[in-house]
Design an enzyme around this catalytic site. Structure first.
Site, mmCIF file in Angstrom:
data_model
loop_
_atom_site.group_PDB
_atom_site.id
_atom_site.type_symbol
_atom_site.label_atom_id
_atom_site.label_comp_id
_atom_site.label_asym_id
_atom_site.label_seq_id
_atom_site.Cartn_x
_atom_site.Cartn_y
_atom_site.Cartn_z
ATOM 1 C CG HIS A 227 -1.714 -1.139 1.525
ATOM 2 N ND1 HIS A 227 -2.904 -1.386 0.874
ATOM 3 C CD2 HIS A 227 -1.559 -2.156 2.410
ATOM 4 C CE1 HIS A 227 -3.458 -2.491 1.352
ATOM 5 N NE2 HIS A 227 -2.668 -2.990 2.272
HETATM 6 O O1 RIB Z 1 -4.541 0.059 5.230
HETATM 7 C C1 RIB Z 1 -3.177 0.012 4.848
HETATM 8 C C2 RIB Z 1 -2.377 0.960 5.681
HETATM 9 O O2 RIB Z 1 -2.474 0.594 7.054
HETATM 10 C C3 RIB Z 1 -0.870 0.919 5.359
HETATM 11 O O3 RIB Z 1 -0.312 2.175 5.616
HETATM 12 C C4 RIB Z 1 -0.331 -0.087 6.349
HETATM 13 O O4 RIB Z 1 1.033 0.157 6.688
HETATM 14 C C5 RIB Z 1 -1.195 0.188 7.543
HETATM 15 O O5 RIB Z 1 -0.614 1.270 8.240
#
Ligand code: RIB
Ligand code: CA
Length: 284
Positions: A227
């Site tokens: 992500h």
């Molecule tokens: O939902 C994904 C996010 O939440 C990313 O930033 C992961 O590292 C968690 O922090």
């Protein structure tokens, strides 16, 4: 001229890949890491940020300790935030930057600085409330009609919805939502060819994704969802993500809803090309 970049982060395995990508990309000058609670508690996220920079040979980059709060994703990232492997990274011989996060932004933001916020938005909201203006703010978070903490709320926004509301209403963010990032699976071939120290952090996450995808999708996915690296890639190569303007707000649960705030939302990218770009930058 390299783009000045500050990353607000809760490392976190995908944060680790994002930080490494920035540290190994000459297009950006990594000005600092500001840490926040999130995947795990602030002590772990801060120490992980220091250790990652030590591993990357980048202890020149200051680490600024930010907001505390409850850790909430150790089932994905491990109790230490790095798959139980934080001890495999070197301790940093560099102390923490002494100022608070808002003062760090005030002292270091220039008109061309990009800030990538890849954890809960507590630090960013505090800075906005403290009078800081972000020239370009890229936020990994949210989901349009989907979530990974509830059916409607994504973790970063869910962890501090009030902060997320401040950021969408005052920060003019580019939002990189779950709708895009959950399509960005760094697969086993990718993980076999990147820095083995980074790949070694991914065991807990891989098991979680394989188990979770079997429940929710027709096929078992192998790898991790990067992500945060997707969001940081937009800072490194502007235009990597295709965005569209939306009128949105964030509700008290942290869900993205229709509203009156005009924001750019990243909707698409050439993921095979981006994964290849990341593999090249993060090779072992
Ligand atoms: O939902 C994904 C996010 O939440 C990313 O930033 C992961 O590292 C968690 O922090
Ligand atoms: Ca994160």
């Amino acid at each position: 001229m390299a783009i000045p970049l500050i990353i607000d982060t809760d490392p976190g395995v995908d944060d680790a890949f994002a930080i490494a990508l920035a540290a190994r990309s000459p297009e950006v000058k990594l000005v600092g890491l500001t840490t926040v609670f999130g995947n795990v508690g602030l002590e772990h996220t801060t120490r992980n940020a220091q250790r990652l920079l030590a591993h990357l040979g980048r202890t020149d980059v200051p680490v600024v300790k930010g907001a505390e709060g409850p850790g909430g994703a150790s089932d994905v990232h491990g109790e230490d935030g790095l798959g139980g492997q934080a001890h495999t990274l070197p301790e940093s011989d560099k102390g923490l930057h002494g100022e608070d996060v808002t003062k760090f932004f005030a002292d270091n933001l220039t008109p061309d600085t990009v800030v990538a916020a890849i954890g809960p938005l507590t630090n960013i909201a505090a800075a906005l409330d403290g009078g800081i203006t972000f020239p370009r703010l890229i936020v990994m978070g949210g989901g349009l009609g989907i979530g990974n903490m509830t059916l409607r709320a994504e973790f970063n926004f869910w962890a501090d919805p009030e902060a997320a509301q401040v950021v969408i209403r005052k920060g003019n963010p580019i939002i990189v939502p779950l709708n895009l990032t959950q399509r960005c699976i760094a697969d086993t071939e990718f993980l076999a060819n990147v820095d083995p120290v980074l790949s070694n952090l991914t065991g807990t996450y891989r098991e979680y994704l394989a188990r979770h995808s079997e429940q929710n999708f027709s096929e078992r996915e192998e790898g991790i969802l990067v992500h945060d690296a997707v969001a940081v890639a937009e800072a490194i190569v502007p235009g990597t993500l295709k965005t569209r303007t939306h009128l949105l707000d964030i509700d008290d649960e942290g869900a993205l809803v229709e509203g009156k705030y005009q924001v750019e939302v990243a909707e698409d990218t050439d993921w095979p090309a981006l994964m290849s770009f990341m593999a090249q930058r993060l090779s072992g």
